[in-house]
Design a protein around this motif. Structure first.
Motif, mmCIF file in Angstrom:
data_model
loop_
_atom_site.group_PDB
_atom_site.id
_atom_site.type_symbol
_atom_site.label_atom_id
_atom_site.label_comp_id
_atom_site.label_asym_id
_atom_site.label_seq_id
_atom_site.Cartn_x
_atom_site.Cartn_y
_atom_site.Cartn_z
ATOM 1 N N ALA A 1 0.831 -1.208 0.000
ATOM 2 C CA ALA A 1 0.000 0.000 0.000
ATOM 3 C C ALA A 1 0.862 1.252 0.000
ATOM 4 C CB ALA A 1 -0.922 -0.010 1.221
ATOM 5 N N LEU A 2 1.981 1.182 0.743
ATOM 6 C CA LEU A 2 2.847 2.357 0.847
ATOM 7 C C LEU A 2 3.524 2.657 -0.476
ATOM 8 C CD1 LEU A 2 3.400 4.193 3.114
ATOM 9 C CD2 LEU A 2 5.330 2.818 3.777
ATOM 10 N N VAL A 3 3.972 1.602 -1.195
ATOM 11 C CA VAL A 3 4.684 1.863 -2.448
ATOM 12 C C VAL A 3 3.711 2.362 -3.516
ATOM 13 C CG1 VAL A 3 4.651 -0.417 -3.513
ATOM 14 C CG2 VAL A 3 6.596 1.010 -3.817
ATOM 15 N N ARG A 4 2.472 1.862 -3.482
ATOM 16 C CA ARG A 4 1.488 2.356 -4.448
ATOM 17 C C ARG A 4 1.128 3.812 -4.147
ATOM 18 N NH1 ARG A 4 -4.007 2.689 -4.966
ATOM 19 N NH2 ARG A 4 -4.758 2.473 -7.096
ATOM 20 N N GLY A 5 0.941 4.104 -2.862
ATOM 21 C CA GLY A 5 0.633 5.470 -2.498
ATOM 22 C C GLY A 5 1.745 6.427 -2.866
ATOM 23 N N ALA A 6 3.001 5.987 -2.674
ATOM 24 C CA ALA A 6 4.124 6.851 -3.003
ATOM 25 C C ALA A 6 4.193 7.101 -4.499
ATOM 26 C CB ALA A 6 5.422 6.221 -2.522
ATOM 27 N N TYR A 7 3.865 6.076 -5.320
ATOM 28 C CA TYR A 7 3.892 6.298 -6.769
ATOM 29 C C TYR A 7 2.820 7.293 -7.188
ATOM 30 C CZ TYR A 7 4.906 5.365 -11.591
ATOM 31 O OH TYR A 7 5.304 5.512 -12.876
ATOM 32 N N HIS A 8 1.637 7.159 -6.598
ATOM 33 C CA HIS A 8 0.570 8.098 -6.958
ATOM 34 C C HIS A 8 0.846 9.493 -6.427
ATOM 35 C CE1 HIS A 8 -2.565 5.611 -8.854
ATOM 36 N NE2 HIS A 8 -1.865 4.644 -8.313
ATOM 37 N N PHE A 9 1.626 9.570 -5.325
ATOM 38 C CA PHE A 9 1.981 10.864 -4.762
ATOM 39 C C PHE A 9 2.959 11.602 -5.673
ATOM 40 C CE2 PHE A 9 4.432 13.473 -1.703
ATOM 41 C CZ PHE A 9 3.390 14.178 -1.158
ATOM 42 N N GLY A 10 3.703 10.834 -6.494
ATOM 43 C CA GLY A 10 4.620 11.471 -7.424
ATOM 44 C C GLY A 10 6.066 11.413 -7.009
ATOM 45 N N THR A 11 6.434 10.392 -6.221
ATOM 46 C CA THR A 11 7.828 10.263 -5.834
ATOM 47 C C THR A 11 8.667 9.863 -7.037
ATOM 48 O OG1 THR A 11 6.993 9.436 -3.759
ATOM 49 C CG2 THR A 11 9.344 9.250 -4.126
ATOM 50 N N LYS A 12 9.778 10.563 -7.236
ATOM 51 C CA LYS A 12 10.659 10.261 -8.361
ATOM 52 C C LYS A 12 11.453 8.991 -8.083
ATOM 53 C CE LYS A 12 10.295 13.992 -11.029
ATOM 54 N NZ LYS A 12 8.943 14.265 -10.512
ATOM 55 N N MET A 13 11.697 8.212 -9.158
ATOM 56 C CA MET A 13 12.586 7.068 -9.011
ATOM 57 C C MET A 13 14.019 7.524 -9.222
ATOM 58 S SD MET A 13 10.338 4.238 -10.933
ATOM 59 C CE MET A 13 11.463 2.912 -10.687
ATOM 60 N N ASP A 14 14.962 6.681 -8.796
ATOM 61 C CA ASP A 14 16.383 7.000 -8.912
ATOM 62 C C ASP A 14 16.771 7.123 -10.388
ATOM 63 O OD1 ASP A 14 18.860 7.385 -7.641
ATOM 64 O OD2 ASP A 14 19.489 5.479 -8.473
ATOM 65 N N GLU A 15 17.833 7.915 -10.676
ATOM 66 C CA GLU A 15 18.190 8.108 -12.083
ATOM 67 C C GLU A 15 18.818 6.873 -12.707
ATOM 68 O OE1 GLU A 15 21.645 9.900 -9.725
ATOM 69 O OE2 GLU A 15 19.475 10.012 -9.663
ATOM 70 N N ARG A 16 19.176 5.868 -11.874
ATOM 71 C CA ARG A 16 19.698 4.630 -12.434
ATOM 72 C C ARG A 16 18.592 3.703 -12.910
ATOM 73 N NH1 ARG A 16 23.945 2.972 -7.911
ATOM 74 N NH2 ARG A 16 22.907 4.664 -6.826
ATOM 75 N N SER A 17 17.336 4.075 -12.728
ATOM 76 C CA SER A 17 16.232 3.209 -13.143
ATOM 77 C C SER A 17 16.216 3.056 -14.651
ATOM 78 C CB SER A 17 14.905 3.809 -12.697
ATOM 79 O OG SER A 17 14.934 4.087 -11.339
ATOM 80 N N VAL A 18 15.862 1.853 -15.105
ATOM 81 C CA VAL A 18 15.932 1.583 -16.529
ATOM 82 C C VAL A 18 14.567 1.436 -17.159
ATOM 83 C CG1 VAL A 18 18.208 0.574 -16.481
ATOM 84 C CG2 VAL A 18 16.242 -0.849 -16.025
#
Lengths: 105, 161, 88, 145
Positions: free
Chosen positions: A79-96
């Motif tokens: 639930a926390l990771v889904r909420g954070a994605y909808h909140f607009g948390t940026k992923m790290d720049e190493r993400s592919v």
């Protein structure tokens, strides 16, 4: 003695999880490392408590706590990771890769 | 049917946490289970009778052993990534298709994915599961689907479908 | 034997410090919530070790209650993050 | 899409009853272990709050729930005061008198009136916390409209 060994293993896993909480770069990776390590560490401690008390009253209470801990920890992390994605948390720049972006829009 | 299920489950839970078998204890447990069943019965699962077949219990045990082994592997994986000086991470969110039908089986699959090495479930829409992966090992969808879901999917299909 | 358990208990309590660091210094709001979530799980480990150390079995009850309340709290925080309305 | 994802919903269905059961355990063993009426009442309220969070507001009719919980709160505090009044009337002439037989310590049926007080304090706390939560939620929904 076996109880002490199990509790030590649990504390060592907790140490790994907390190092991950400090070192990893973005929120998703931190949550992932910390949830896995700390949950299994605490389950290991509870198994140690169960071994120490045997299958009596306190042992069964520790045994009951383990599935509750597993379900609650995994579902809270999801639930926390889904909420954070909808909140607009940026992923790290190493993400592919980010397949979820199309599904949200 | 579902009221009976939640009554039995609550009573077993009560007996496990109190672990005293005198008459007042069991009576209090029965009354408390009846109240729980009356309030929460209509939110419970209704097709629990499937779990009376012993074949499903066998596959449940197989699943449990695999799951615990995956948990332990996941911890050493995290420890390796955290303690390595260069921190070998390559994160991203991938989409995985599942063939499971029932909601409960999907939930179990998502929970298993959360505890296996390097993956966490972000969302579940229809048949697609979105997974945040700490180190993406391949770009091919078919390959990473089998890597992520592993053998969990077939075991869950055998005992929870 | 008891002194070794004491050391484990102190280590486990000291592990709350990274969570507090993450709660205080987290760059974004979800980072702080991760700290709160992990803090809630760590307390269960503390309760388990104190149970073995003192021999009083009822401390486990506090641990289970803490798990449940921490779960509800984290769900509430996640719900706050994901949308403004209750129905979303 | 009402409520949270299907994972949270299914786990809530599985675990809400167990949380409720655990609250009852804490309340009924209040005179033997730490906890008691207040802590158990908070856990009881937590199980309902979990259902409301997971399933959204349309699943449980919020306004009706709020009337029910307010009524339970008032009833519980009334019964609590009546129970403490029985001590005044029956013999001892003391408010909150514990005139029931005490039993052997450590058993479930012991300590006279304390389990009864614990039960009603638990219902009271659960209902009032649920009322506070529902009042906040309903207020927010009305502001949003």
């Amino acid at each position: 003695m076996a109880a002490i060994i199990l509790i030590s293993i649990g504390v060592i896993f907790n140490i790994f999880g907390c190092i991950g909480l400090i070192r990893l770069p973005d929120m998703y990776n931190r949550l992932q490392a910390a949830t896995k390590c700390v949950t299994l560490g605490c389950c290991s401690i509870l198994v140690g408590v169960m071994v120490h008390y045997g299958l009596g009253g306190a042992g069964f209470r520790a045994l009951v706590a383990i599935p509750i801990l597993f379900f609650t920890a995994t579902v809270a992390a999801h639930a926390l990771v889904r909420g954070a994605y909808h909140f607009g948390t940026k992923m790290d720049e190493r993400s592919v890769k980010d397949d979820y972006m199309e599904a949200v829009k | 049917m579902r009221y009976v299920t939640i009554f039995i489950l609550s009573l077993v839970f009560w007996l496990l946490i109190t672990f005293k078998f005198t008459v007042p204890d069991i009576a209090a447990g029965a009354v408390a289970s009846a109240i729980t069943a009356a309030i929460f019965g209509r939110y419970y699962f209704h097709n629990v009778y499937k779990f009376l077949q012993p074949r499903r219990w066998f596959w449940f045990v197989v699943y449990l052993v695999t799951f615990i082994w995956a948990c332990i592997k996941a911890n050493f994986d995290v420890a390796y990534r955290v303690l390595h000086p260069a921190m070998p991470i390559r994160p991203g969110i991938v989409k995985v298709k599942t063939t499971l039908r029932s909601d409960f089986a999907k939930t179990l699959l998502a929970n298993s994915i959360t505890m296996t090495p390097g993956t966490i479930t972000v969302d579940i829409i229809g048949d697609d599961i979105y997974i945040h992966w700490i180190y993406i090992r391949s770009e091919d969808p078919a390959q990473y689907t089998s890597m992520v879901t592993g053998r969990f999917e077939e075991y869950i299909k055998k005992f929870a479908e | 034997m008891t002194s070794f358990l004491d050391i484990l208990l102190y280590i486990q309590i000291a592990l709350c410090a990274p969570c507090l660091y993450r709660i205080i210094r987290g760059p974004t709001i979800p980072d702080r919530m991760v700290g709160i979530d992990i803090f809630g799980i760590l307390v269960v480990g503390i309760c388990g070790i104190i149970t073995v150390q003192t021999g009083k079995a009822f401390i486990l009850d506090i641990g289970i209650a803490w798990v449940i309340l921490s779960f509800i709290g984290t769900l509430t925080l996640a719900k706050y993050l994901s949308g403004k309305k209750l129905n979303e | 899409m009402k409520g949270m994802t299907v994972i949270v919903k299914k786990t809530t269905q599985l675990i809400a009853g167990i949380i409720f059961m655990y609250g009852i355990y804490i309340i009924l063993h209040g005179h033997l272990t730490p906890g008691g009426g207040f802590a158990g009442g908070v856990i009881l309220a937590g199980s309902f709050i979990l259902l409301i969070l997971a399933f959204g507001s349309d699943f449980l009719h919020l306004v009706k729930e709020e009337r029910g919980s307010t009524m339970y709160e008032n009833l519980a505090i009334l019964v609590f005061l009546l129970l403490s009044l029985t001590g005044l009337l029956a013999g001892a002439k003391i408010f909150f008198a514990n005139w029931l037989p005490h039993g052997t310590p450590g058993e479930l049926l012991s300590a006279g009136f304390l389990p009864l007080y614990n039960i009603f304090v638990g219902i009271e706390v659960a209902a009032s916390i649920l009322t506070i939560f529902l009042a906040l939620v309903i207020f927010k929904e009305e502001v949003m409209k």
